[in-house]
Structure formats: structure tokens, C-alpha cells
Design a protein around this motif. Sequence first.
Motif, short mmCIF file in Angstrom:
data_model
loop_
_atom_site.label_atom_id
_atom_site.label_comp_id
_atom_site.label_asym_id
_atom_site.label_seq_id
_atom_site.Cartn_x
_atom_site.Cartn_y
_atom_site.Cartn_z
N LEU A 42 0.84 -1.19 0.00
CA LEU A 42 0.00 0.00 0.00
C LEU A 42 0.88 1.24 0.00
CD1 LEU A 42 -2.62 -1.12 2.68
CD2 LEU A 42 -2.73 -1.40 0.20
N ASP A 43 0.52 2.22 -0.80
CA ASP A 43 1.31 3.45 -0.91
C ASP A 43 0.77 4.57 -0.03
OD1 ASP A 43 2.88 2.19 -2.83
OD2 ASP A 43 1.65 2.92 -4.49
N ASP A 44 -0.42 4.40 0.55
CA ASP A 44 -1.05 5.47 1.32
C ASP A 44 -1.53 4.95 2.67
OD1 ASP A 44 -0.84 7.34 -0.77
OD2 ASP A 44 -2.68 6.59 -1.70
N ASP A 45 -1.68 5.88 3.61
CA ASP A 45 -2.41 5.59 4.83
C ASP A 45 -3.90 5.55 4.50
OD1 ASP A 45 -0.16 5.47 6.45
OD2 ASP A 45 -0.20 7.62 6.90
N LEU A 46 -4.64 4.73 5.25
CA LEU A 46 -6.05 4.49 4.96
C LEU A 46 -6.93 5.44 5.76
CD1 LEU A 46 -8.00 2.59 3.40
CD2 LEU A 46 -8.08 1.20 5.48
N ALA A 47 -7.77 6.20 5.06
CA ALA A 47 -8.68 7.14 5.73
C ALA A 47 -9.81 6.37 6.41
CB ALA A 47 -9.24 8.12 4.71
N VAL A 48 -9.97 6.57 7.75
CA VAL A 48 -11.02 5.92 8.52
C VAL A 48 -11.54 6.90 9.57
CG1 VAL A 48 -11.60 4.03 10.09
CG2 VAL A 48 -10.00 3.63 8.22
N ASN A 49 -12.83 7.21 9.50
CA ASN A 49 -13.50 8.03 10.53
C ASN A 49 -12.77 9.35 10.80
OD1 ASN A 49 -15.39 5.96 10.79
ND2 ASN A 49 -14.28 4.99 12.47
N LYS A 58 0.62 2.79 5.20
CA LYS A 58 1.59 2.99 4.13
C LYS A 58 2.75 2.01 4.27
CE LYS A 58 4.38 6.53 1.82
NZ LYS A 58 4.77 7.96 1.79
N GLY A 59 3.06 1.30 3.20
CA GLY A 59 4.14 0.33 3.21
C GLY A 59 3.73 -1.06 3.65
N ARG A 60 2.46 -1.23 4.06
CA ARG A 60 2.00 -2.55 4.51
C ARG A 60 1.72 -3.47 3.32
NH1 ARG A 60 3.13 -2.65 9.99
NH2 ARG A 60 2.31 -0.77 10.99
N HIS A 61 1.70 -4.78 3.61
CA HIS A 61 1.32 -5.76 2.60
C HIS A 61 -0.15 -5.55 2.20
CE1 HIS A 61 4.68 -8.76 2.65
NE2 HIS A 61 4.92 -8.18 3.80
N ALA A 62 -0.44 -5.71 0.93
CA ALA A 62 -1.83 -5.71 0.47
C ALA A 62 -2.52 -6.97 0.98
CB ALA A 62 -1.89 -5.65 -1.05
#
Length: 765
Positions: free
Chosen positions: A624-631, A638-642
Amino acid sequence: MAGSVGLIGGAALALPALLFASEAMAAAPDDDGDRADIQVIGHPDPEGLLPDQTAPKAISAISAAFITKQAPTLNAFQLVNLLPGANVSSSDPYGLSASSGLTLRGLGQDQIGVLMEGAPQNDIGYFYAYPSQFADAENVRQVVLAQGSVDIDSPVVAAAGGLLSLSLDEPAAEPGALVNLSAGSYDERRLFVRLDSGAIGSSGLKAFVSYSNNRADNWRGAGFDKRQHVDAKLLREWGDGNRASIAVSYNDASTSAYPSPSLADWHAQGRGFNFDERYTEGNTNYWRLYRGPFRNLYFAAPVHLKLSDAVVFDSTGYLQFGHGNSPYGTQLATTGNYLGNEELAQPIALPGAVNGVATVLGNYTGKQVRAGNVSKFTVQAGAHRITAGAWFDYGTDRVTQSYTSIGADGRPVDEWGYQDEAIHTADGRLLAYENQRTVTVTKAFFLADSIAITERLGVEIGFKGVDVRRNGRNYLPGPQSKVHFDRFAALPRAAVHYQLDERQQVFANVTTNFRTPNEFALYDSYYGGELVGQGTNALKNEYSVSEEMGYRYIGPSLSFSLTAFHYHFRNRQVATVIDSGGALVNSTVNAGSQTSYGLDGEIDYRPAKGVSVYVSGEYLHARLDDDLAVNGDYLPTKGRHAVSSPTFQFGVGSTYDDGRLFGSTALKYVGRQYATFTNDESIKGYATLDLSIGVHLAGLIDAQRTDLRLNAINVTNPRVLSGVQAVGTNAQDTFGRNGTLIAGSAPTYYIGSGRAFVATLSRAF
């Protein structure tokens, strides 16, 4: 796990090694005889595990010779399990249940286009394809899997993961019949009958029609599956390669869903995590409340006309009908109900209610009608082969979540969820959690030029423009009535192919793909009269750019291919399932940008006539290239495995056929899979092994083809989770980048199927 994989791999290779050794010993010269001259010859692929390819893209295939050695119950997803990049999560050994999944290079089955006889099979609203509805295996001539690049004329969207294409068998030239009888574990019983007309007089027509009936108990928990299926094909060929056909496929099934556990459920109950066998008052976990009926009818009419030496016209028209229900158990009260945002002043009538509460069948019904056509002209002009065409698709999707009463024994009054039998409000309106109708119109045009620069070097360039428009109606009370969505995507592409010599090729390509949001994203949703999901037409399309570079060697006894691939996604959409007010509904998560790259490889070695050993593998780096928007905050992703993207997987298959005895092995290993975007929960890697052995009886009884075979499915019976059914953002409570505590939610998983044995007697007449 490594030790067990080695043991299984040894078993997978043992059968062909022994069979080949016996043939080699039989061919050895006598010690006291003159040694004959040795002639080195090649052996053509006896099973079609790696057929010759010249396309400038990664492509794999299996043919009828391999399919006929597998269990006749397997669906198309299970059949391609050995191919590079294919990760199949099966919940039942016979491929009857809809509780299964497929990913290619880490991309889910809502990202994989599926064609049968050139006609699209994906759901128009959610892009899923359901392999248990496809043609019977006996009628499939070939299954082609393009892992990344989809043909420019393919009538599909949302196909960044690739394309799976099924071709039906041709009607036989002579009249005949085929009967297959199968019996196996879990009271499996199957009948298949096919009739071929042969040439019909002087009309140039020939046809086949087949019927199958399959029934099996659930391998875990209570319940059973039933499937009736009809395939037919009418073909006429004339002149210099002209042909026209009509293919028909009808499926009527009633299958039980398998519950998907969380990791905590799995550790606590293992394979015991099931629906209840017996009904008790108030029980929403009774197995009959999760039994889904489906009926589907498909028509495809491909036509190929050679208008002149330089001009060819191809067209495929199609028509599809589908109706089914994916039910669940829930409870309703006679008072306190809402319809959309409207509170119901009058109580509703609930048969069997105790203290104002009744257990009911929650329905998730869908009715689809779809028609379309894709046509193209191909013109050869010197070194240029120009293709120009268009695709038009019109479909309606009627989705309703209603409620039906059940009897004192837990049996639903109507398992189909028909509105006439469903629960209504006091003033006669349908009581529904969701009630909508969507019309989807897809229009596309494409233009491509394949240029022969030299005899060995070819270049392809192309452009495809696709417009997807959705118009819908929300029938629930509330501020939303009509919805509208219209998006256009420009999809350029290019490819190059170079023939190094008669056996070696190299190729490269650049391809673009897109995926529109699912149709449910357009609609408001309510729970308890409150708006819990805001419908919108502002969601962005997923858009991807992919590149491949590959090498192929096609030899007399050894063939192999190696492909390097790279993807970049914007607005990566990941399918999941959410619990919305007690109802399980499909949903998607926008994971932002993602980059993936890796290697696919496959080798087919044919050391002797009738012997083939096949090895495939994949390395996948998906991040993943981005941080995930949540609430209103951002999870540190970012940088985590898909998710659902194993780093390593490999397959080992082998076949043997000496004209009397035959057999096959199929070993598949899939590595660790993450289930959350934060990578705080995952499942371990696992391996499965299928075996088959059989005998050709023709010549022992009479001259007619007669085969007896035994298939062992998942013979080592590992107790594993085979895949991620519903991904999660984070399993553990996690602080966002801005300091907000974001509560965790548990992903759910597919439980890998158990071991099964199937014996099949096949007789041709």
C-alpha cells in the motif's frame, strides 16, 4: 509447514516418476542384443497444461485432456488452481457452494473478467462471477487464464486482475452419446448425459445437448447441495472458415452457505464452526435459513465471417437471465419498525411471534436481465492488421432485502424471497431493508493496429474508450429517489513481440484498466430509521497501469515461460462483506494507491509419450502506498502488505496416460495472507494435494470409449483457513496518525475443504 510441503511435493512427484520408470524399463534393450541407434524425438504436450502461445502477454491454459482426469464436480476456479498467480479459496471439495474465492496476483474475483463463449459472466452490479453456475466440465474444451492483460475486444470492465475464458466443446461430427456416473464421499451422487446429433442432413448443422444432476451433503455441518444443469450448442460451418453458433447454459441450484469464522472462532471451534443442525425457537443460526436457490439462463451467439481475403467480421451477441436469493436468519419485532426513514405507526403481522418477536428469513434477492453485443472488423493491409469494433451492454438489477416468515420447524415459507410471500406493513407495503432497481448501460469502442515490422518483430498499439452509466431508483421512503452515475475511461495500450528463433520469444506490454464503484455505493441505507450509509455518485474510479515483460521457450519435450509484472493503482478498491444491521452485504474499501510487482513462471516437461510434469510459481510484492482514511483519521497502512496477496505460491502437477492406465497429481502451496490493511492479522500458508488414477476399458469390453477413474480431492486433509472472506481495516484497536483510537473489527475467513473421494464411470455410445 515446510516439512509437510516437502512431503506432499514428494508424493506429487512419485506417481509420474514410477510410471515413467516402468515405461523406461520396458523399453530397455536386452543385454545380449545389439543396442539400437537412439533417436531423440520430442513429445507433444499430452494434457494441454502449457499449450503453445504467441500473444504478447502472460497467458496460461488448461485443455480438455487435463480436465477429464479431474473430478467432474470441480468448477472453473478449482480447475485453474495450478496456474501461475491463481489463488483459489474453496470451502467445499465439490465446487458447489458459492462460498469460495479466487485472486490473481493478489486481485480478487471482482477484478477478474470472466467470459464463456465470448459472453461476459460477471455480475453487472458487483462484478463477481459465480463458477458453480458455469458449464459442466465435460463440455469445456479449454480454460484460458490471462493473468494481467485483457484482450482489447473483451466485453468486460473491472478486469485489472486478468481474464478467465471458457470455450465450450464443439458438437461431434458423428452421432453419439456420453454418460458419466459418479459417486463419492458425503453421499455425492452425479449423473451426466450428453447427446451429439452429428451432421444434420445436408444443412451443415451439428449440435449437442447435455444434462447433469448433482447432489452432495455438506462436508461439514448440516445441509446438502443440489445442482441441475443443461448445456447445449448448435454450430454451422461453411466456406473458408465461416462459422456461427448458439450456446445455451441453464443452471438450477440450491446450495448451503458455509459460515466464515473469525480467527477467534477458528481457534475456539475449528471445523466445528457451523450452522445448527436442528431448529429451536428463536434460533437464527439454523442451516435452512442459509440455503440459497439460484436459477440462471445464458445465451451466446458468436459469429465469424471471412468477408474477403483481407477482411474478417466477428460478432458475439448474448442474453442472460438470473434470479436468486442469499438468505440469512434474523429476528423481527411487531413494533418499532422502520421503512427507510419512516417509522411504522401500526404493528406488523408476524406469524409465530412470541412476546412480539419472531425469527424470520432475511432475504437478499437479486433479479438480473442482461443483453449485449460486441462486434469488430479486422482488416489486413500490408504489414498492418487493423481491428475496429464496439461493445454495447444493457442490464437491469433488481435488489431487495425483505423478510419471510418461517414455520414452527424452522423451514421458510418461501426460500426464494418472492414479494407475494414476504412480510408486509399494515398498509400493504413490502417491509424491506433495501429495495432498489438499477439500469446499467455500458458502451465501448476500440481501435488497434498490429504491425509486422519484420518477420520476427511485431508491435501492437490500441485504444479503448468505455462509458458506464447507472440509473437507479430507491423505493425506500426518504429523501433519495432517483440516482445517476456516468463515467468514461480512456484505456490506451501497447505491446511488442519478438521471435528470437523458432522456439524462443520475448514480449512486453503496457495496459490500462479501470473499475467503477459498485452499484450499492449510489444508494442511501438506513437502520432504525437513521441514515447509516450516504449514497453518492462522487466516488472515484479505480485506475491501474500494468506492465509485463516475458520470455517463452517452446521445445519438443520442454516448454516454459517467465513473466515479470508491475502494477500501479489509484483508488484501489478492495471487496469485503459488512454486517449492516444484521444483514451481510457486499461492500468495498478504497485503499488509495498501491504498487505491486513480481514474477510468474511455469514449466512443462514431457519426458516420454503420455507423461507430463508441470511446475508453476509466483513471487508477489504488493504494498500500500497510502495511509487508509477511517473516521476522519488515517490508519498507519503505508508500506504494509496488500490483503489477500501471498508473497509466494507454487503448483506441481503431473499426468500419465499410456492408453490403458492414466493418472494425475496436483499440489498447490499458498503462502501467508494478510487480512487487514494494518497487517495485524493473517493466516498461515498451506498446501493441498489432489490425486487421480484410472483405467481405459475400451477393448476389454468393446471398442467404445469406457473409462473408470478415482479422484482424491485434498487427500492430505489439512485443517486450515484457505483464504480471506471479508477483509478488515484493522483487527486490533489502533491509534490513527492524528491520535484517534480506531476500534478494531475481526476479518472472517474461508475454512479449507475436507478430503473427498469420487469414483466415475464414463461410457461413450
